[in-house]
Design a protein around this motif. Sequence first.
Motif, PDB file in Angstrom:
ATOM      1  N   GLU A 101       0.838  -1.197   0.000  1.00 19.05           N
ATOM      2  CA  GLU A 101       0.000   0.000   0.000  1.00 19.05           C
ATOM      3  C   GLU A 101       0.876   1.250   0.000  1.00 19.05           C
ATOM      4  O   GLU A 101       1.743   1.389   0.864  1.00 19.05           O
ATOM      5  N   PRO A 102       0.668   2.178  -0.914  1.00 16.75           N
ATOM      6  CA  PRO A 102       1.514   3.373  -1.004  1.00 16.75           C
ATOM      7  C   PRO A 102       1.532   4.226   0.264  1.00 16.75           C
ATOM      8  O   PRO A 102       2.554   4.813   0.593  1.00 16.75           O
ATOM      9  N   ASP A 103       0.434   4.274   0.982  1.00 10.42           N
ATOM     10  CA  ASP A 103       0.358   5.119   2.173  1.00 10.42           C
ATOM     11  C   ASP A 103       0.749   4.387   3.455  1.00 10.42           C
ATOM     12  O   ASP A 103       0.600   4.946   4.549  1.00 10.42           O
ATOM     13  N   ALA A 104       1.239   3.179   3.362  1.00 13.40           N
ATOM     14  CA  ALA A 104       1.536   2.373   4.548  1.00 13.40           C
ATOM     15  C   ALA A 104       2.988   2.471   4.999  1.00 13.40           C
ATOM     16  O   ALA A 104       3.394   1.750   5.904  1.00 13.40           O
ATOM     17  N   TYR A 105       3.758   3.365   4.415  1.00 18.17           N
ATOM     18  CA  TYR A 105       5.186   3.436   4.721  1.00 18.17           C
ATOM     19  C   TYR A 105       5.470   3.671   6.210  1.00 18.17           C
ATOM     20  O   TYR A 105       6.515   3.286   6.703  1.00 18.17           O
ATOM     21  N   ASP A 106       4.535   4.268   6.939  1.00 23.16           N
ATOM     22  CA  ASP A 106       4.760   4.542   8.360  1.00 23.16           C
ATOM     23  C   ASP A 106       3.852   3.712   9.274  1.00 23.16           C
ATOM     24  O   ASP A 106       3.674   4.037  10.439  1.00 23.16           O
ATOM     25  N   GLU A 107       3.320   2.627   8.761  1.00 17.36           N
ATOM     26  CA  GLU A 107       2.351   1.812   9.504  1.00 17.36           C
ATOM     27  C   GLU A 107       2.906   1.307  10.838  1.00 17.36           C
ATOM     28  O   GLU A 107       2.174   1.200  11.822  1.00 17.36           O
ATOM     29  N   TYR A 108       4.185   0.987  10.902  1.00 17.39           N
ATOM     30  CA  TYR A 108       4.769   0.403  12.115  1.00 17.39           C
ATOM     31  C   TYR A 108       5.770   1.331  12.800  1.00 17.39           C
ATOM     32  O   TYR A 108       6.474   0.918  13.720  1.00 17.39           O
ATOM     33  N   THR A 109       5.806   2.586  12.387  1.00 13.13           N
ATOM     34  CA  THR A 109       6.770   3.550  12.926  1.00 13.13           C
ATOM     35  C   THR A 109       6.659   3.694  14.444  1.00 13.13           C
ATOM     36  O   THR A 109       7.678   3.848  15.123  1.00 13.13           O
ATOM     37  N   ASN A 110       5.461   3.618  14.974  1.00 12.80           N
ATOM     38  CA  ASN A 110       5.293   3.771  16.424  1.00 12.80           C
ATOM     39  C   ASN A 110       5.927   2.634  17.225  1.00 12.80           C
ATOM     40  O   ASN A 110       6.199   2.802  18.409  1.00 12.80           O
ATOM     41  N   TYR A 111       6.167   1.500  16.595  1.00 11.52           N
ATOM     42  CA  TYR A 111       6.780   0.364  17.289  1.00 11.52           C
ATOM     43  C   TYR A 111       8.311   0.398  17.228  1.00 11.52           C
ATOM     44  O   TYR A 111       8.971  -0.273  18.004  1.00 11.52           O
TER      45      TYR A 111
END
Length: 90
Positions: free
Chosen positions: A29-39
Amino acid sequence: MDRAEYRRILLEVDRILLEDWDPLDVREEPDAYDEYTNYAPLVIRRLMDGCSQEQICELLAHIELDWMGLQGSAERRSIAAKKLLAVRLE
């Protein structure tokens, strides 16, 4: 560790979480680049504490199950943990 080094490690950990762990299967997904940044900061802290591959796998499983409500892939956790440990050693 200075800010530039921390930032480099943060970006690398974030990349590994998305490309190798990705329990939500969103890496395409193009907008998912920061999906796990909080972890990533939590993972970095554990790496700095000297956690083993098994302990990193347990952390990722805990995030999947307890925080995301998912049953992820043990194989993907293992692959990601191995790569994450290599970041610590750089």
